[in-house]
Design an enzyme around this catalytic site. Sequence first.
Site, short mmCIF file in Angstrom:
data_model
loop_
_atom_site.label_atom_id
_atom_site.label_comp_id
_atom_site.label_asym_id
_atom_site.label_seq_id
_atom_site.Cartn_x
_atom_site.Cartn_y
_atom_site.Cartn_z
N VAL A 45 39.80 15.74 50.81
CA VAL A 45 39.78 14.94 49.58
C VAL A 45 41.23 14.67 49.20
O VAL A 45 42.15 15.23 49.79
CB VAL A 45 39.01 15.63 48.44
CG1 VAL A 45 37.54 15.72 48.78
CG2 VAL A 45 39.58 17.03 48.16
N SER A 46 41.45 13.81 48.21
CA SER A 46 42.83 13.38 47.96
C SER A 46 43.74 14.54 47.59
O SER A 46 44.91 14.55 47.97
CB SER A 46 42.86 12.29 46.89
OG SER A 46 42.18 12.70 45.73
N GLU A 47 43.25 15.54 46.86
CA GLU A 47 44.05 16.73 46.60
C GLU A 47 43.18 17.98 46.57
O GLU A 47 42.03 17.94 46.11
CB GLU A 47 44.81 16.66 45.27
CG GLU A 47 46.24 16.18 45.38
CD GLU A 47 46.35 14.68 45.30
OE1 GLU A 47 47.43 14.14 45.61
OE2 GLU A 47 45.36 14.03 44.93
N THR A 48 43.75 19.07 47.07
CA THR A 48 43.20 20.41 46.89
C THR A 48 44.18 21.18 46.03
O THR A 48 45.37 21.23 46.32
CB THR A 48 43.00 21.12 48.23
OG1 THR A 48 42.02 20.42 49.01
CG2 THR A 48 42.53 22.55 48.02
N HIS A 75 44.48 14.49 38.46
CA HIS A 75 43.04 14.74 38.52
C HIS A 75 42.72 16.15 39.01
O HIS A 75 41.75 16.76 38.56
CB HIS A 75 42.35 13.68 39.40
CG HIS A 75 42.33 13.96 40.85
ND1 HIS A 75 43.42 13.71 41.68
CD2 HIS A 75 41.37 14.49 41.65
CE1 HIS A 75 43.12 14.05 42.91
NE2 HIS A 75 41.88 14.52 42.92
#
Length: 277
Positions: A45-48, A75
């Site tokens: 996903v875009s960030e962890t 986010h």
Amino acid sequence: MPNVPFFHVDAFTSDLFSGNPAAVVPLRSWLPDALMQRMAAEHNVSETAFFVPVGPGQWHLRWFTPSTEVPICGHATLATAFVLATELGEAGPFRFRTASGELGVTRDGARFVLDFPANPPRRLSGSQPGLAAALGAVPREVWKGRDWICVFDNAETVRALVPDHGRIAALAGGEQPGGPARVIATARGDDGVHDVVSRYFAAAVGIPEDPVTGAAHLQLMPLWAQKLERDTLVCHQASARGGTLWCALAGDRVRIGGHAVLYSRGEAVLPEGAGRA
């Protein structure tokens, strides 16, 4: 090593399968950087977000895209506060020590409100090589903060963009010399609900189009507050998933409110020895 819990949260939305997904990983102590990067790539996903407690109401917080660690992320910070409040029983307010300084999150009813530093952009004169070709449309204005910001005449143009992500990844102009460039496309809202519309492209850091980007609004809010002569705005990120951000400019800070919803809980089953540096 013990299994590592994680949560999958959709941020800046009240509805599953919209907003921006983030993985949130609570830790007692840091794992090796290379392992956290591989976990972020696995989550894809875009960030962890990974966090470690440091005291009452305080945590160290770091963010990884599938390909690199980043210095700030809105986010995934919202998602982390959501997990702390709804899954781990923390009352808040929440204070996070990060590569971008101390960041705060409070609750306002059902919303979580980020308190982040503003990043006012500057307007550039003349054309900027490669931007129009990369986006497939010619912006009316170009600004530069951390990212390139392309202002268009209307929201429909922003929604209709079909960018060339390879060209965007090849652009110069990252926040550090030689660093990856990222591009924001934005216009005034046109639906009577949202004041500002935007999209965000960051193929150079493994995110061709980010669904909803808190860090973009640290730049957009000073720009649009000046243009619209208002210090509170409702913003919509017009990605395929979409999301809403309630933004306020307060001096050199931007407060960004949003909702979040839990998609899943799980455990990462890591091999023996994986946690050793």
